[in-house]
Design a protein around this motif. Structure first.
Motif, PDB file in Angstrom:
ATOM      1  N   ASP A 192      36.545  25.065  11.239  1.00 42.26           N
ATOM      2  CA  ASP A 192      37.884  24.860  10.675  1.00 42.26           C
ATOM      3  C   ASP A 192      38.662  23.824  11.486  1.00 42.26           C
ATOM      4  OD1 ASP A 192      37.425  26.717   8.694  1.00 42.26           O
ATOM      5  OD2 ASP A 192      38.529  28.338   9.679  1.00 42.26           O
ATOM      6  N   GLY A 193      39.300  22.906  10.777  1.00 41.80           N
ATOM      7  CA  GLY A 193      40.172  21.946  11.439  1.00 41.80           C
ATOM      8  C   GLY A 193      39.470  20.794  12.116  1.00 41.80           C
ATOM      9  N   ALA A 227      17.441  22.992  -2.002  1.00 40.26           N
ATOM     10  CA  ALA A 227      18.187  21.745  -2.157  1.00 40.26           C
ATOM     11  C   ALA A 227      18.855  21.612  -3.516  1.00 40.26           C
ATOM     12  CB  ALA A 227      17.249  20.555  -1.921  1.00 40.26           C
ATOM     13  N   ARG A 228      18.152  21.991  -4.572  1.00 38.93           N
ATOM     14  CA  ARG A 228      18.645  21.714  -5.925  1.00 38.93           C
ATOM     15  C   ARG A 228      20.020  22.321  -6.183  1.00 38.93           C
ATOM     16  NH1 ARG A 228      14.627  23.722  -8.620  1.00 38.93           N
ATOM     17  NH2 ARG A 228      13.511  21.786  -9.066  1.00 38.93           N
ATOM     18  N   GLY A 229      20.204  23.552  -5.771  1.00 37.38           N
ATOM     19  CA  GLY A 229      21.466  24.215  -6.062  1.00 37.38           C
ATOM     20  C   GLY A 229      22.578  23.913  -5.089  1.00 37.38           C
ATOM     21  N   MET A 230      22.297  23.084  -4.054  1.00 34.60           N
ATOM     22  CA  MET A 230      23.292  22.895  -3.002  1.00 34.60           C
ATOM     23  C   MET A 230      23.852  21.481  -2.949  1.00 34.60           C
ATOM     24  SD  MET A 230      24.349  25.281  -0.877  1.00 34.60           S
ATOM     25  CE  MET A 230      26.090  24.825  -0.860  1.00 34.60           C
ATOM     26  N   ILE A 231      23.155  20.507  -3.535  1.00 36.83           N
ATOM     27  CA  ILE A 231      23.604  19.114  -3.425  1.00 36.83           C
ATOM     28  C   ILE A 231      24.972  18.931  -4.075  1.00 36.83           C
ATOM     29  CG2 ILE A 231      23.121  16.734  -4.105  1.00 36.83           C
ATOM     30  CD1 ILE A 231      20.100  17.443  -3.814  1.00 36.83           C
ATOM     31  N   GLY A 232      25.125  19.391  -5.300  1.00 39.04           N
ATOM     32  CA  GLY A 232      26.416  19.260  -5.990  1.00 39.04           C
ATOM     33  C   GLY A 232      27.551  19.983  -5.295  1.00 39.04           C
ATOM     34  N   PRO A 233      27.377  21.283  -4.964  1.00 38.96           N
ATOM     35  CA  PRO A 233      28.446  21.989  -4.252  1.00 38.96           C
ATOM     36  C   PRO A 233      28.795  21.373  -2.897  1.00 38.96           C
ATOM     37  CG  PRO A 233      26.943  23.559  -5.254  1.00 38.96           C
ATOM     38  CD  PRO A 233      26.323  22.204  -5.432  1.00 38.96           C
ATOM     39  N   THR A 243      40.544  15.488   1.452  1.00 39.07           N
ATOM     40  CA  THR A 243      41.938  15.487   1.006  1.00 39.07           C
ATOM     41  C   THR A 243      42.781  16.553   1.677  1.00 39.07           C
ATOM     42  OG1 THR A 243      41.421  16.937  -0.881  1.00 39.07           O
ATOM     43  CG2 THR A 243      41.271  14.553  -1.245  1.00 39.07           C
ATOM     44  N   HIS A 244      42.175  17.706   1.985  1.00 37.62           N
ATOM     45  CA  HIS A 244      42.945  18.774   2.631  1.00 37.62           C
ATOM     46  C   HIS A 244      42.002  19.823   3.220  1.00 37.62           C
ATOM     47  CE1 HIS A 244      42.214  20.269  -1.488  1.00 37.62           C
ATOM     48  NE2 HIS A 244      42.218  21.481  -0.931  1.00 37.62           N
ATOM     49  N   GLU A 245      42.524  20.590   4.150  1.00 39.52           N
ATOM     50  CA  GLU A 245      41.746  21.660   4.773  1.00 39.52           C
ATOM     51  C   GLU A 245      41.574  22.799   3.769  1.00 39.52           C
ATOM     52  OE1 GLU A 245      39.430  23.278   7.714  1.00 39.52           O
ATOM     53  OE2 GLU A 245      40.348  21.284   7.684  1.00 39.52           O
ATOM     54  N   ASP A 246      40.370  23.378   3.737  1.00 40.20           N
ATOM     55  CA  ASP A 246      40.084  24.404   2.745  1.00 40.20           C
ATOM     56  C   ASP A 246      38.944  25.287   3.268  1.00 40.20           C
ATOM     57  OD1 ASP A 246      40.403  25.018  -0.441  1.00 40.20           O
ATOM     58  OD2 ASP A 246      38.329  25.302   0.211  1.00 40.20           O
ATOM     59  N   GLU A 247      39.237  26.584   3.439  1.00 43.18           N
ATOM     60  CA  GLU A 247      38.227  27.480   4.008  1.00 43.18           C
ATOM     61  C   GLU A 247      36.994  27.598   3.123  1.00 43.18           C
ATOM     62  OE1 GLU A 247      39.645  31.316   5.091  1.00 43.18           O
ATOM     63  OE2 GLU A 247      40.930  30.573   6.712  1.00 43.18           O
ATOM     64  N   THR A 248      37.187  27.657   1.826  1.00 37.19           N
ATOM     65  CA  THR A 248      36.055  27.798   0.927  1.00 37.19           C
ATOM     66  C   THR A 248      35.135  26.583   1.023  1.00 37.19           C
ATOM     67  OG1 THR A 248      37.331  29.161  -0.605  1.00 37.19           O
ATOM     68  CG2 THR A 248      35.359  28.107  -1.478  1.00 37.19           C
ATOM     69  N   ALA A 249      35.738  25.392   1.104  1.00 36.40           N
ATOM     70  CA  ALA A 249      34.927  24.180   1.249  1.00 36.40           C
ATOM     71  C   ALA A 249      34.203  24.177   2.590  1.00 36.40           C
ATOM     72  CB  ALA A 249      35.808  22.944   1.115  1.00 36.40           C
TER      73      ALA A 249
END
Length: 385
Positions: A192-193, A227-233, A243-249
């Motif tokens: 974080d941060g 890999a397949r399910g993780m590249i997009g997310p 753009t901004h801090e985000d715990e989920t991201a």
């Protein structure tokens, strides 16, 4: 592209071996379990840490409460031969029973090297194959706990430790399946941060590892699933964090980093990492190098696959996932957010031919989805400038 079914059809006795940490804890709050789990692995503990990770002080206090004898060593920069020697000496002097690494990929690589070398005969240069005699075998490493504080390298899931040899301008991997951490603790709260520039370069490293593992000529159903399910997310999480801090991201990117490490450990990488191994020996952040090279590498690989009459569906999937996640083409994204230029990463035009030639023989390049010519590798560098 050949898959596991093709491999098994041509070799009916082939097995699908999968390398991974013996145990992994993922999620916010996972770090709260570390002290007890480390204490189970030994009383005398060597902690290798980044100076900026203040949580390491908390862990040391918790271990002290549990009766552990802790020796702490601050790691600075990417591990070199001399730094590995010093840390090995500290581990031996303290009779360490467990090694803990808290920090980015460089600190975790140092921890892997120390866990294996401190209980083995020979100097680090012997084990890197830089002496006339054959490299000795490592003894069984000490228990090793990896706690990443950046989200990018996936070092907490891999079997190699990258060590710099500055006097020869080299970075060489110490490799052994037993160097995979016994315990990986992936707690995104430790990321974080982080500064935007560090988030960008490490996030691009994770993306590159997922992508190259998916395109690899050694890809198999397990690495594909990672890999397949993780590249997009991962791309979407990186875009959010620009753009901004985000715990989920942060949570998503930490998970992506770990899964990218699992994928590359079991499938290999490609030309981006082949080039990065050469360029990185001159300095510059590894993740920034990978991110700068990735758009052009995807373009050149797509063209080379087409010319060779090989399937290009995976390249097109990746292009779509990146566009959807980032909201714009990858090259435009990295330029918009100020990623270092190729020249700033110590690879200006006069070095392109030499860099390309060395990259063709790099171990990572051997897993590229299609064999590239010297001219095609130079084209990657030209397009990346």
């Amino acid at each position: 592209m050949p898959g596991l079914a093709d491999s098994l059809a041509s070799n009916p006795v082939a097995d699908l071996a999968f390398t991974a940490p013996a145990r992994c804890l993922i999620g916010r709050g996972a770090k709260d379990q570390v002290a007890a789990l480390v204490r189970e692995r030994g009383q005398k503990v060597l902690i290798l840490r980044s100076a900026s990770v203040l949580w390491a002080d908390v862990l040391i206090e918790e271990l002290d409460t549990l009766g552990a004898q802790v020796t702490s060593l601050t790691a600075r920069g990417e591990p070199t031969v001399d730094q590995v020697r010093d840390a090995v000496a500290r581990a031996r002097a303290s009779a360490a029973e467990c090694i803990v690494a808290i920090g980015g990929g460089a600190v975790i690589d140092l921890g892997k090297a120390v866990s294996g070398l401190c209980v083995s005969e020979g100097d680090v240069l012997d084990h890197l194959g830089l002496r006339p005699n054959p490299a000795p075998k490592l003894n069984a490493p000490l228990p090793f706990v990896a706690i990443p504080t950046t989200a990018g390298t996936g070092a907490e899931a891999t079997r190699n430790a990258v060590i710099g040899v500055p006097e020869q301008g080299l970075k060489i991997s110490l490799r052994d399946p037993r160097l995979v951490p016994d315990l990986a603790v992936v707690d995104a709260s430790l990321t974080d941060g982080l500064p935007k520039s560090l988030t960008l370069s490490t996030g691009l490293d994770a993306l590159t590892q997922l992508i190259e593992s998916y395109l690899s000529n050694r890809a198999n159903p397990l690495t594909d699933a990672l890999a397949r399910g993780m590249i997009g997310p991962a791309a979407a999480a990186l875009q959010t964090l620009m753009t901004h801090e985000d715990e989920t991201a942060r949570d998503t990117l930490a998970k992506a980093s770990y899964l990218s490490g699992l994928a590359l450990a079991n499938s290999g990488l490609g030309i981006v990492h082949g080039l990065a191994a050469v360029i990185g020996s001159r300095g510059g952040a590894h993740g920034a190098i990978c991110g700068r090279l990735l758009p052009a590498a995807l373009t050149v690989n797509h063209a080379a696959l087409t010319q060779a009459g090989k399937p290009t569906a995976r390249c097109e999937e990746i292009e779509r996932w990146l566009q959807d996640g980032l909201g714009l083409p990858l090259r435009a994204f990295i330029d918009r957010h100020g990623l270092a230029s190729l020249a700033e990463l110590h690879c200006g035009p006069p070095l392109w031919e030499e860099t390309a030639r060395h990259a063709l023989s790099a171990s990572s390049t051997q897993a590229n989805p299609v064999r590239l010519s010297l001219a095609e590798v130079q084209q990657i560098l030209k397009l990346s400038a």
